[in-house]
Design a protein around this motif. Structure first.
Motif, short mmCIF file in Angstrom:
data_model
loop_
_atom_site.label_atom_id
_atom_site.label_comp_id
_atom_site.label_asym_id
_atom_site.label_seq_id
_atom_site.Cartn_x
_atom_site.Cartn_y
_atom_site.Cartn_z
N UNK A 52 0.80 -1.19 -0.04
CA UNK A 52 -0.22 0.14 0.00
C UNK A 52 0.90 1.31 0.00
N UNK A 54 2.80 2.38 -2.09
CA UNK A 54 3.48 3.01 -3.34
C UNK A 54 2.43 4.35 -3.53
N UNK A 55 3.22 5.19 -4.39
CA UNK A 55 2.41 6.47 -4.76
C UNK A 55 2.37 6.19 -6.09
N UNK A 56 1.60 4.87 -6.31
CA UNK A 56 1.25 4.88 -7.57
C UNK A 56 -0.02 3.61 -7.71
N UNK A 57 -0.75 3.36 -8.75
CA UNK A 57 -1.56 2.22 -8.84
C UNK A 57 -0.91 1.34 -9.40
N UNK A 59 -2.26 -1.86 -10.61
CA UNK A 59 -3.44 -2.53 -10.92
C UNK A 59 -3.40 -3.85 -11.26
N UNK A 72 0.50 2.47 -13.04
CA UNK A 72 0.03 3.86 -13.22
C UNK A 72 0.69 4.67 -12.23
N UNK A 73 1.68 5.66 -12.56
CA UNK A 73 2.25 6.58 -11.47
C UNK A 73 1.03 7.44 -11.07
N UNK A 74 1.31 8.11 -9.88
CA UNK A 74 0.41 9.05 -9.22
C UNK A 74 0.38 10.31 -10.22
N UNK A 75 -0.94 10.63 -10.68
CA UNK A 75 -1.23 11.79 -11.41
C UNK A 75 -1.47 12.99 -10.50
N UNK A 76 -1.15 13.99 -10.82
CA UNK A 76 -1.23 15.41 -9.86
C UNK A 76 -2.55 16.23 -10.30
N UNK A 77 -2.76 16.90 -9.35
CA UNK A 77 -3.93 17.82 -9.56
C UNK A 77 -4.40 18.34 -10.80
N UNK A 78 -3.37 19.02 -11.26
CA UNK A 78 -3.60 19.64 -12.81
C UNK A 78 -4.08 18.56 -13.79
N UNK A 80 -5.52 15.71 -13.17
CA UNK A 80 -6.75 15.09 -12.95
C UNK A 80 -7.87 16.00 -13.03
N UNK A 121 -8.23 7.98 -16.54
CA UNK A 121 -7.86 8.13 -15.29
C UNK A 121 -8.51 8.83 -14.30
#
Lengths: 614, 340
Positions: A52, A54-57, A59, A72-78, A80, A121
């Motif tokens: 748990x 990881x800063x990624x998914x 799947x 999938x790497x974490x995506x930032x606010x912009x 998303x 995403x």
């Protein structure tokens, strides 16, 4: 990649393949939650491979026989919130992630990529506003193309499953529903109820069947019970969506499901709305059987909109009709087989030239249906609740269509064989009383006195000039113009052409008897022959499909063999297959023209006649 | 097609910047709170000054910060700052611990002119034992620190809003102006200047799942423990006019659970040991806008966190009675990280 097998609107029963994974689409991935083992039976599962931290998914989709890991790497606010991101997740994997809205960069990269699985995403973020979501979905499918399996993670619930699949999402998952179950909700496709759940329930899941449910302990077991129930409902609804889709009736299920949430009603209205013509591009132009059109949303089904718009744009009343008779529609389809319409026809026999009388049915939601279009889809395929009260939309459709009929001012006389009490609102658009006569009697137009009125009025009608033969030819031209376009109708009937055979099996021949087209009454369409196709080719570009020159067409036409398709090609359209400068066949499209050039696999045209080089 | 592409919530700076106001002479807030100094419980005096506020908040801003609404809308003059402090002093009862905040950086000369800083420090000199203020890392210079130290006989403590030690999270989820390395550099300068360093870590910035957020903060505690004497875990609470608020209204964001905060504190304490004070003073705790559980068990968990913060004994927090909602917390954690 997905290979459509049956296409219904924007939804498709399809075979999907990503890496080793084979999927029967549309489908739902069952999320594996915490200590539970996850989905029952041999279903597609969604789990996480990651610790748990990881800063990624990380799947993992598992089908039981094969796995598909997705990183999938974490995506930032912009990304998303404002979109503008797309990337292949693992080089050469065919799995792409993207966030909507697109900039030109993502649009061009995604359109040119070979995408097997497209993961939306930020679907959850887009889902919060229905108008935006529908707009987004339309653009997403256009950009990723018809061969991509589209996954919108974490938005599917039992109540929106039908809608989201209908709008073209192939893959959904149970995550959101399990979260809701955790929060105390018992999910059903029709609605959800809060804990505690009243008993008994109609559900057949193992939890709802067990008698000691009222004694349920609090905490984890309760969550698990609601989750099991939710999974059962997902499975049931998934099966139901598949069944309705294979029957070509997913739209009806979707309409039924809109009662569960206003958001679903909004989505359907945005989808049907005028803002995008996407739904029209994906609507079938042929259909079978009689279908109920019950809720208001049904009156805006794409095929209905298409009928109304085609009527206004390309319908021309047969010129020799000198009398217009407006009659009510009938339950029996086609109308002419109904007892009431048989009665009208008998009464109209007293006219001096019954064949120049133009019988036109007034109906909701189609507006009007002239007698020669009674077989055109969906005029013989709809059934609506009838109460005798017409709302403003329905009146508008009729008014618009009647105005269109009267535009050419070819009718010397008009008989309105409708009860005045119900149709009084039509008066304001009809001409003054010396040319227009109401022949209904009180509440009825099928009673003996009413039919006698009609017969008396018919006997006074002016004589028409055309022969029955000329008249039949004009009716056929009108039907062809409605099916294709007025230009194609003129060109097909030009020169030395003759209609042969009984009306329900007309053939159009040229010269010594070469058949150009045959009438299929039960489908309401004219089928072209190669000779007929050849004759209209120069004006039928919109109905042409270009076949790649290296393809030798022997059987049906499949996706790889297609270059491009004309702009009027829809599911069920009669199309001309053109290879280079040759007409190589005629047939019926099974997917919308919009998809043809981009599909990688699957049947696109059922070829009826091969020509030229074979 | 009608364009529905709205530039979404990321550039909220303009909307939350207030109009220039006349209240330059009025401080924003003053209160007393429980604290501890060198292991002994004590009272603390907190002042929030009305200044021009954090420059970054007016440029772009962080996703969770709405403090820009509580600023003057223009720069405050030296006299105004002094007038604010003078008025605040009427509430001062010689608490040994004094905290001065500005909705920005105390060391930013545009917020608090250097001369005013010195005189503020002097006002508490001899009366307070420790003076704390907050700053962005770029303003932490030997000159600036000396400028304050000259006026204050006692310990200085500078708080840095480090938030996280993962650059990815800092840039993508918090949208800070500075990098992690800039914060750590400032912390080293503080250490060299023998000023106490306090780190604020943010629990659950948006776009992270609950579980990712917990791991992020635990990891950050481990990395920050060598450079800071105090680490304060700040769970996100929903402030007005922020991106987080917009997400929260659309049910795309939930403030962290108290169970998460408890896990972070317990695991964090194991990692830092007695060398570092690990604290948390949650704003709006037990409230839908702040760190919360099911809203029935929140009180006892919050009290246990407060006791642990003040005593640095985390055993009672470990043993706090669990509630059925902890199962929902576990359940959602295990689902949320399955897919974006």
């Amino acid at each position: 990649m997905r290979e459509p097998v049956t296409v219904d609107g924007t939804a498709a029963v399809a075979i999907g393949a990503v890496g080793e994974l084979l999927l029967h689409l549309p489908t739902v991935a069952f999320a594996t939650a915490g200590p539970r083992s996850g989905a029952p039976g041999p279903r597609l599962r969604l789990s996480s491979q990651a610790s748990m931290a990881n800063f990624s998914w990380e799947m993992l989709l598992e089908s039981g026989t094969a796995n598909l890991p997705i990183h999938l790497q974490m995506r930032g606010g912009e990304e998303m919130l404002e979109g503008g991101w797309a990337a292949e997740l693992g080089e050469g994997s065919g799995v792409w992630g993207f966030t909507w809205p697109f900039t030109d960069s993502e649009r061009s990269r995604l359109s040119s990529a070979r995408i097997d699985l497209a993961i939306w995403v930020n679907a959850r973020h887009c889902y919060r506003t229905t108008e935006r979501f529908v707009q987004a979905l339309i653009e997403v499918r256009r950009v990723v193309g018809p061969s991509a399996i589209l996954w919108a993670p974490r938005i599917g619930t039992p109540s929106n499953l039908a809608m989201l699949h209908y709008l073209g999402i192939d893959l959904l998952d149970t995550t959101e529903g399990l979260v809701l179950a955790g929060q105390g909700q018992w999910l059903y496709p029709e609605f959800s109820i809060e804990e505690p759940k009243p008993v008994p329930s109609n559900c057949t899941c193992e939890v709802c069947r067990s008698p000691e449910e009222t004694e349920r302990p609090q905490g984890l077991p309760a969550i698990q019970e609601r989750a099991l129930h939710a999974e059962h409902q997902y499975a049931e609804e998934e099966a139901r969506v598949g069944f309705f889709l294979r029957q070509g009736r997913l739209r009806e299920l979707v309409e039924a499901r809109t009662v569960s949430q206003p958001a679903l009603g909004e989505m359907l209205r945005w989808y049907d709305g005028e803002a995008t013509r996407y739904s029209e591009h994906h609507a079938s132009v042929v259909g079978e059987g009689v279908r109920p059109y019950v809720v208001t949303e049904a009156y805006r089904r794409p095929e209905v909109e298409k009928f109304r718009s085609r009527f206004l744009a390309q319908y021309r009343p047969p010129r020799s009709k000198n009398v217009l008779v407006l009659v009510p529609c009938a339950y029996t389809k086609p109308y002419r087989n109904s007892p009431t319409h048989r009665g009208f026809a008998r009464a109209l026999e007293s006219a001096r030239t019954p064949h120049t009388v133009h019988t036109v049915s007034v109906t909701s939601p189609l507006g009007v249906v002239p007698q020669e279009l009674e077989h055109a889809y969906p005029a013989r395929n709809y059934d609506i609740p009838v109460t005798g009260s017409w709302n403003s939309d329905e009146r508008g459709w009729v008014t618009e269509a009647v105005r269109r009929l009267l535009q050419g001012s070819q009718y010397e006389r008009i008989l309105v064989h409708l009860p005045q009490s119900e149709y009084g609102w039509l008066k304001e658009i009809l001409p003054p009383s010396e040319t227009c006569q109401w022949t209904g009697e009180g509440e009825s137009c099928s009673s003996k006195p009413a039919l006698a009125n009609l017969a008396r009025a018919a006997a006074d009608l002016p004589q028409g000039k055309a022969t029955p033969f000329e008249n039949r030819r004009e009716e056929s031209i009108a039907a062809v113009a409605f099916q294709f376009s007025p230009g194609i109708a003129d060109s097909l009937f030009a020169g030395d052409t003759t209609l042969r055979g009984p009306p329900w099996f007309s053939r159009l021949t040229e010269g010594k008897g070469d058949v150009l087209a045959t009438w299929k009454e039960t489908r309401g369409t004219w089928h072209l022959t190669v000779a007929g196709g050849e004759k209209i080719r120069s004006v039928a570009e919109a109905f042409s499909v270009s076949v790649n020159p290296d393809v030798v067409l022997k059987g049906d036409l499949f996706a790889p063999g297609v270059g491009s398709a004309g702009e009027e090609v829809r599911i069920g359209s009669e199309v001309l297959l053109v290879s280079g400068s040759k007409l190589v066949g005629v047939g019926e499209a099974t997917v919308p023209g919009e998809w043809m050039g981009r599909l990688r696999r699957g049947l696109v045209v059922k070829v009826r006649k091969h020509g030229g080089n074979v | 097609m009608k364009s529905l592409v709205r530039p979404e919530a990321l550039t909220v700076a303009a909307e939350r910047k207030p109009e220039p106001a006349d209240e330059g002479g009025e401080y924003l807030k003053v209160w007393h709170e429980k604290e501890s100094l060198n292991g002994t419980p004590c009272d603390a005096f907190v002042i929030i000054l009305r200044t021009s506020g954090c420059y970054w908040a007016h440029t772009r801003g962080c996703t969770m910060c709405g403090y820009a609404r509580e600023t003057l809308g223009r720069e405050a003059t030296e006299d105004e700052i002094l007038s604010q402090v003078a008025k605040a002093m009427t509430h001062y009862r010689d608490e040994p611990y004094v905290k001065i905040y500005t909705s920005g950086s105390f060391l930013d000369p545009h917020e608090v002119p250097p001369a005013a800083r010195l005189r503020v420090a002097k006002a508490f000199s001899g009366r307070a034992r420790r003076l704390l203020f907050e700053s962005l890392p770029e303003f932490v210079t030997p000159e600036a620190i000396d400028g304050v130290r000259k006026g204050f006989e006692g310990e200085l403590e500078v708080a840095l809003g480090l938030e996280t030690t993962q650059d990815d999270v800092l840039q993508k989820a918090v949208t800070k102006v500075s990098t992690v390395e800039e914060y750590l550099g400032a912390a080293r300068r503080l250490r060299d200047l023998q000023v106490l360093g306090k780190a604020y870590l943010l629990l659950k910035p948006p776009f992270l799942t609950e579980r990712q957020a917990i791991e992020d903060t635990v990891l950050s505690i481990g990395k920050a423990k060598d450079l800071f004497q105090t680490i304060s875990v700040n769970p996100v609470h929903i402030q007005g006019g922020t991106l987080v608020e917009r997400l929260w209204r659309r049910e795309l964001y939930r403030p962290p659970w108290l169970w998460s905060l408890r896990e972070v504190l317990l695991r964090g304490k194991e990692s830092v040991g007695d060398a570092v004070r690990l604290v948390s003073f949650p704003t709006s705790g037990g409230n839908p806008r702040g760190v919360h559980n099911c809203l029935t068990c929140d009180g006892r968990v919050l009290r246990a966190i407060e006791r642990a913060t003040l005593s640095q004994d985390f055993e009672p927090l470990r043993k706090v009675a669990e509630c059925t909602c902890i199962e929902r917390w576990r359940w959602e954690n295990s689902l949320e990280y399955l897919a974006p």
